[in-house]
Design a protein around this motif. Sequence first.
Motif, PDB file in Angstrom:
ATOM      1  N   PHE A 188       0.836  -1.189   0.000  1.00 33.57           N
ATOM      2  CA  PHE A 188       0.000   0.000   0.000  1.00 33.57           C
ATOM      3  C   PHE A 188       0.879   1.251   0.000  1.00 33.57           C
ATOM      4  N   ARG A 189       2.172   1.065  -0.262  1.00 35.18           N
ATOM      5  CA  ARG A 189       3.150   2.156  -0.203  1.00 35.18           C
ATOM      6  C   ARG A 189       2.998   3.082  -1.403  1.00 35.18           C
ATOM      7  N   LYS A 190       3.041   4.370  -1.097  1.00 32.69           N
ATOM      8  CA  LYS A 190       3.026   5.384  -2.151  1.00 32.69           C
ATOM      9  C   LYS A 190       4.465   5.817  -2.393  1.00 32.69           C
ATOM     10  N   PRO A 191       4.962   5.716  -3.625  1.00 35.51           N
ATOM     11  CA  PRO A 191       6.333   6.148  -3.896  1.00 35.51           C
ATOM     12  C   PRO A 191       6.513   7.629  -3.579  1.00 35.51           C
ATOM     13  N   GLY A 192       7.633   7.952  -2.962  1.00 32.71           N
ATOM     14  CA  GLY A 192       7.938   9.340  -2.646  1.00 32.71           C
ATOM     15  C   GLY A 192       7.175   9.884  -1.448  1.00 32.71           C
ATOM     16  N   HIS A 193       6.448   9.042  -0.752  1.00 32.33           N
ATOM     17  CA  HIS A 193       5.683   9.474   0.414  1.00 32.33           C
ATOM     18  C   HIS A 193       6.296   8.857   1.664  1.00 32.33           C
TER      19      HIS A 193
ATOM     20  N   PHE B  76       2.588  11.851   8.972  1.00 43.06           N
ATOM     21  CA  PHE B  76       1.136  11.798   8.972  1.00 43.06           C
ATOM     22  C   PHE B  76       0.565  13.208   8.855  1.00 43.06           C
ATOM     23  N   GLU B  77      -0.370  13.383   7.952  1.00 44.22           N
ATOM     24  CA  GLU B  77      -1.041  14.661   7.792  1.00 44.22           C
ATOM     25  C   GLU B  77      -2.531  14.424   8.008  1.00 44.22           C
ATOM     26  N   PHE B  78      -3.061  15.072   9.028  1.00 46.62           N
ATOM     27  CA  PHE B  78      -4.457  14.883   9.376  1.00 46.62           C
ATOM     28  C   PHE B  78      -5.250  16.159   9.091  1.00 46.62           C
ATOM     29  N   ALA B  79      -6.508  15.991   8.830  1.00 40.90           N
ATOM     30  CA  ALA B  79      -7.392  17.136   8.639  1.00 40.90           C
ATOM     31  C   ALA B  79      -7.591  17.837   9.984  1.00 40.90           C
ATOM     32  N   TYR B  80      -8.006  19.072   9.946  1.00 42.53           N
ATOM     33  CA  TYR B  80      -8.233  19.851  11.153  1.00 42.53           C
ATOM     34  C   TYR B  80      -9.263  19.158  12.041  1.00 42.53           C
TER      35      TYR B  80
END
Length: 137
Positions: A84-89, A94-98
């Motif tokens: 499930f790996r995204k290349p370059g990520h 972790f980036e979460f919504a407000y």
Amino acid sequence: AKTTTQFLAGLWKLIAQGNDLVRDETKTVLFPNMGEKLASKRYLNLVTAHLDACKDVCDYFGICTTLQPYIKDGRIKGFTVKSFRKPGHDPDNFEFAYDPFWDDGDDWDYEGIDDEYEKEEAKSGTASSNKVKYPEI
């Protein structure tokens, strides 16, 4: 693989190869000599429990890489690793919504809270006569 040791080594090699895969890529390894053991529910539960514990200490296994039984004719013939790996990520970024209920700058002040509880207990008659004395810190 003919032994559990060889089988687990083969699974780990498969999992390690899965770390280099990208999202939705899979790789399957068959274990034809392990058919009888893999047919045992107890054996499969022990292997699954071991792998579950391994996920707790691995960087990618269980997060970006999963392992699934490969089933053919109703029997487990091997295992498939899926990425499930995204290349370059960066998986650790972790980036979460407000979240309006989360506030890092909110420091709660608990000063005097014990006094409030003691007042309530005294009013209701449930005050304990065996109060714990805490040392000053």
